[in-house]
Design a protein around this motif. Structure first.
Motif, PDB file in Angstrom:
ATOM      1  N   TYR A 337      25.631 129.850  34.595  1.00  0.00           N
ATOM      2  CA  TYR A 337      25.855 128.623  35.358  1.00  0.00           C
ATOM      3  C   TYR A 337      25.248 127.437  34.623  1.00  0.00           C
ATOM      4  CZ  TYR A 337      27.263 131.400  39.417  1.00  0.00           C
ATOM      5  OH  TYR A 337      27.911 132.258  40.267  1.00  0.00           O
ATOM      6  N   SER A 338      25.896 126.297  34.715  1.00  0.00           N
ATOM      7  CA  SER A 338      25.299 125.078  34.190  1.00  0.00           C
ATOM      8  C   SER A 338      24.337 124.521  35.230  1.00  0.00           C
ATOM      9  CB  SER A 338      26.382 124.044  33.885  1.00  0.00           C
ATOM     10  OG  SER A 338      26.947 123.551  35.098  1.00  0.00           O
ATOM     11  N   LEU A 339      23.511 123.590  34.797  1.00  0.00           N
ATOM     12  CA  LEU A 339      22.557 122.978  35.718  1.00  0.00           C
ATOM     13  C   LEU A 339      23.291 122.270  36.858  1.00  0.00           C
ATOM     14  CD1 LEU A 339      19.485 123.064  35.542  1.00  0.00           C
ATOM     15  CD2 LEU A 339      19.528 120.753  34.588  1.00  0.00           C
ATOM     16  N   GLN A 340      24.398 121.587  36.527  1.00  0.00           N
ATOM     17  CA  GLN A 340      25.158 120.874  37.553  1.00  0.00           C
ATOM     18  C   GLN A 340      25.806 121.853  38.528  1.00  0.00           C
ATOM     19  OE1 GLN A 340      25.504 117.238  37.887  1.00  0.00           O
ATOM     20  NE2 GLN A 340      25.956 118.159  39.882  1.00  0.00           N
ATOM     21  N   GLU A 341      26.364 122.958  38.005  1.00  0.00           N
ATOM     22  CA  GLU A 341      26.985 123.957  38.879  1.00  0.00           C
ATOM     23  C   GLU A 341      25.966 124.538  39.850  1.00  0.00           C
ATOM     24  OE1 GLU A 341      30.534 125.728  35.985  1.00  0.00           O
ATOM     25  OE2 GLU A 341      28.502 126.564  35.895  1.00  0.00           O
ATOM     26  N   TYR A 342      24.773 124.815  39.353  1.00  0.00           N
ATOM     27  CA  TYR A 342      23.739 125.375  40.228  1.00  0.00           C
ATOM     28  C   TYR A 342      23.319 124.353  41.281  1.00  0.00           C
ATOM     29  CZ  TYR A 342      19.367 127.373  41.884  1.00  0.00           C
ATOM     30  OH  TYR A 342      18.373 127.870  42.693  1.00  0.00           O
ATOM     31  N   ALA A 343      23.154 123.099  40.860  1.00  0.00           N
ATOM     32  CA  ALA A 343      22.754 122.056  41.813  1.00  0.00           C
ATOM     33  C   ALA A 343      23.801 121.905  42.910  1.00  0.00           C
ATOM     34  CB  ALA A 343      22.546 120.734  41.077  1.00  0.00           C
ATOM     35  N   ASP A 344      25.079 121.926  42.525  1.00  0.00           N
ATOM     36  CA  ASP A 344      26.146 121.806  43.520  1.00  0.00           C
ATOM     37  C   ASP A 344      26.136 122.999  44.468  1.00  0.00           C
ATOM     38  OD1 ASP A 344      26.887 119.473  42.297  1.00  0.00           O
ATOM     39  OD2 ASP A 344      28.549 120.364  41.158  1.00  0.00           O
ATOM     40  N   ARG A 345      25.937 124.197  43.921  1.00  0.00           N
ATOM     41  CA  ARG A 345      25.964 125.395  44.757  1.00  0.00           C
ATOM     42  C   ARG A 345      24.803 125.411  45.742  1.00  0.00           C
ATOM     43  NH1 ARG A 345      25.414 131.481  42.368  1.00  0.00           N
ATOM     44  NH2 ARG A 345      23.249 130.793  42.276  1.00  0.00           N
ATOM     45  N   GLN A 346      23.642 124.927  45.306  1.00  0.00           N
ATOM     46  CA  GLN A 346      22.452 124.927  46.156  1.00  0.00           C
ATOM     47  C   GLN A 346      22.316 123.655  46.992  1.00  0.00           C
ATOM     48  OE1 GLN A 346      20.174 127.547  46.457  1.00  0.00           O
ATOM     49  NE2 GLN A 346      21.796 128.631  45.321  1.00  0.00           N
ATOM     50  N   ARG A 347      23.234 122.706  46.754  1.00  0.00           N
ATOM     51  CA  ARG A 347      23.220 121.433  47.478  1.00  0.00           C
ATOM     52  C   ARG A 347      21.893 120.695  47.280  1.00  0.00           C
ATOM     53  NH1 ARG A 347      26.279 122.978  53.222  1.00  0.00           N
ATOM     54  NH2 ARG A 347      28.204 123.742  52.229  1.00  0.00           N
ATOM     55  N   ILE A 348      21.485 120.648  46.002  1.00  0.00           N
ATOM     56  CA  ILE A 348      20.311 119.857  45.640  1.00  0.00           C
ATOM     57  C   ILE A 348      20.749 118.830  44.605  1.00  0.00           C
ATOM     58  CG2 ILE A 348      18.677 121.735  46.096  1.00  0.00           C
ATOM     59  CD1 ILE A 348      18.553 122.247  43.079  1.00  0.00           C
ATOM     60  N   SER A 349      19.940 117.817  44.401  1.00  0.00           N
ATOM     61  CA  SER A 349      20.299 116.789  43.421  1.00  0.00           C
ATOM     62  C   SER A 349      20.089 117.318  42.008  1.00  0.00           C
ATOM     63  CB  SER A 349      19.448 115.538  43.636  1.00  0.00           C
ATOM     64  OG  SER A 349      18.098 115.790  43.267  1.00  0.00           O
ATOM     65  N   ILE A 350      20.815 116.747  41.058  1.00  0.00           N
ATOM     66  CA  ILE A 350      20.646 117.141  39.664  1.00  0.00           C
ATOM     67  C   ILE A 350      19.236 116.796  39.185  1.00  0.00           C
ATOM     68  CG2 ILE A 350      21.526 114.962  38.750  1.00  0.00           C
ATOM     69  CD1 ILE A 350      22.040 118.514  37.281  1.00  0.00           C
ATOM     70  N   HIS A 351      18.651 115.748  39.754  1.00  0.00           N
ATOM     71  CA  HIS A 351      17.279 115.374  39.401  1.00  0.00           C
ATOM     72  C   HIS A 351      16.308 116.486  39.798  1.00  0.00           C
ATOM     73  CE1 HIS A 351      13.675 112.966  38.817  1.00  0.00           C
ATOM     74  NE2 HIS A 351      13.299 113.297  40.044  1.00  0.00           N
ATOM     75  N   THR A 352      16.495 117.045  41.003  1.00  0.00           N
ATOM     76  CA  THR A 352      15.632 118.147  41.455  1.00  0.00           C
ATOM     77  C   THR A 352      15.807 119.366  40.554  1.00  0.00           C
ATOM     78  OG1 THR A 352      15.714 117.386  43.749  1.00  0.00           O
ATOM     79  CG2 THR A 352      15.127 119.701  43.375  1.00  0.00           C
TER      80      THR A 352
END
Length: 390
Positions: A337-352
């Motif tokens: 998974y990319s960082l963005q894909e993981y952030a989207d899946r977990q519903r967290i910001s890319i900054h987090t």
């Protein structure tokens, strides 16, 4: 320096450095060295002054070599007569870097009165000896020794000058040999660990040519035929579109590994016409301290497309002290998974997500995200991962 002296020394120096980098080549140097010094036998060996023991095997060093000695003579020397070697009686005469002769170490006129000469030297037709004391570490000397018959006469000044000329090269080569052996042993140990991993592993050089494949990788590529391993050729996908994508990932990873501009590698999913699946994660290996040998530039990890590396989070927390969030993010990155894909899946910001991965990377002793993935894939977390509690 006479022309003949210069030619002889240069030829021997070349053999010294060849021996430092080629398995078993010290015997070739020793034979040429002994012949140049009109000696019928020679030996690279070690002596321990603390307990008067000798070592003709030099295990693990790659330095052991003999010329002109019978095996039984060496065995008796190591087992008994080395401790009765009168040329070793005065340890103060054996200094690192010194060139010595038997005549310097023990009077010639007394030699024939000793057990050492009567029972060991005489049967080998030895009376004179010359030695380069290449190393002396904690009362243990490592020596290059030649011997010859009494009728051949003592070693003269010109012959000893030749040995002194070779001394700094012998010292450099011995040191280089030991370092290369340590690196080789480290590399072998590292590749043995790769056989234990639960996925296929390929190690490639900077031109994408195969250096190593573990058994699982060989089995997976043979079964799916989605990736071809060809000796002396770059890694190759039969389908043109897949091969283009693979070439880009490999090129970027090689550039990153050599500290040039590039990318961190990535994931490529291959699908066959009859349902075969293969998932490739390409990651660079840092060329300045690769545990798999200096030539290794790229690692490719293979798995079934549906076979995710799961149950890592608990082990990552135990081994690296990651938080639950950091461990779950790291597990996702390992699975492509990319960082963005993981952030989207977990519903967290890319900054987090970036904050979490920065902390996880530091805890694993890495500096970059790509290094974190490589460390996890080849480290104890994968080897000893445990299931998460229900």
């Amino acid at each position: 320096m006479t022309p003949s002296f210069a030619v002889a020394s240069q030829a021997l120096i070349t053999l010294i450095y060849d021996a430092a980098t080629q398995h078993g080549a010290w015997s070739q140097f020793l034979a040429a060295f002994a012949q140049q010094l009109q000696s019928h036998a020679g030996l690279i060996w070690a002596n321990d002054f603390s307990n008067r023991s000798v070592d003709v095997q030099l295990p693990g060093s790659g330095l052991a070599a003999t010329y002109g000695f019978e095996a039984h003579a060496l065995a008796s020397f190591a087992g008994y007569y080395g401790a009765r070697n009168v040329w070793l009686e005065d340890a103060t005469l054996h200094r690192e870097g010194a060139v010595v002769t038997g005549s310097m170490l023990f009077p010639d006129h007394c030699l024939k009165k000793t057990e050492y000469w009567t029972d060991w030297l005489r049967p080998q037709e030895i009376f004179y000896t010359a030695a380069a004391i290449v190393e002396l570490r904690a009362e243990r000397s490592t020596n290059v020794t030649v011997v010859r018959r009494e009728q051949a006469g003592a070693y003269d000044g010109g012959e000893l000058a030749l040995i002194r000329t070779l001394m700094p090269h012998l010292q450099t080569a011995f040191s280089l040999q030991r370092k290369l052996r340590r690196l080789e042993m480290l590399s072998q140990s590292s590749t043995q660990v790769l056989e234990l991993l639960p996925f296929g592993v390929l190690l490639l050089d900077a031109t994408s040519q195969l250096l190593y494949a573990n058994e699982r990788a060989l089995a997976m590529t043979a079964a799916t035929r989605l990736l071809q391993l060809r000796e002396g050729a770059p890694l190759y996908c039969p389908r043109e579109a897949d091969n283009g994508a693979l070439r880009r990932l490999l090129h970027e990873a090689a550039q990153t590994g050599t500290a040039a501009a590039g990318g961190p590698g990535g994931v490529l999913k291959l699908n066959g016409l009859t349902g075969e699946q293969l998932r490739l994660r390409v990651t660079p290996l840092p060329s300045w301290h690769s545990p798999f040998g200096a030539a290794s530039a790229i690692a490719v990890f293979l798995s079934d497309s549906s076979d995710l590396i799961t149950s890592l989070a608990a082990t990552l927390r135990n081994f690296y002290g990651m938080t639950v969030a950091e461990a779950r993010l790291t597990e996702a990155l390992v699975n492509g998974y990319s960082l963005q894909e993981y952030a989207d899946r977990q519903r967290i910001s890319i900054h987090t997500a970036r904050t979490q991965i920065k902390s996880a990377t530091a805890k694993a002793g890495a500096q970059r995200q790509v290094d974190l993935v490589r460390i996890v894939l080849t480290g104890p977390a994968v080897l000893q991962r445990t299931p998460l509690p229900a």
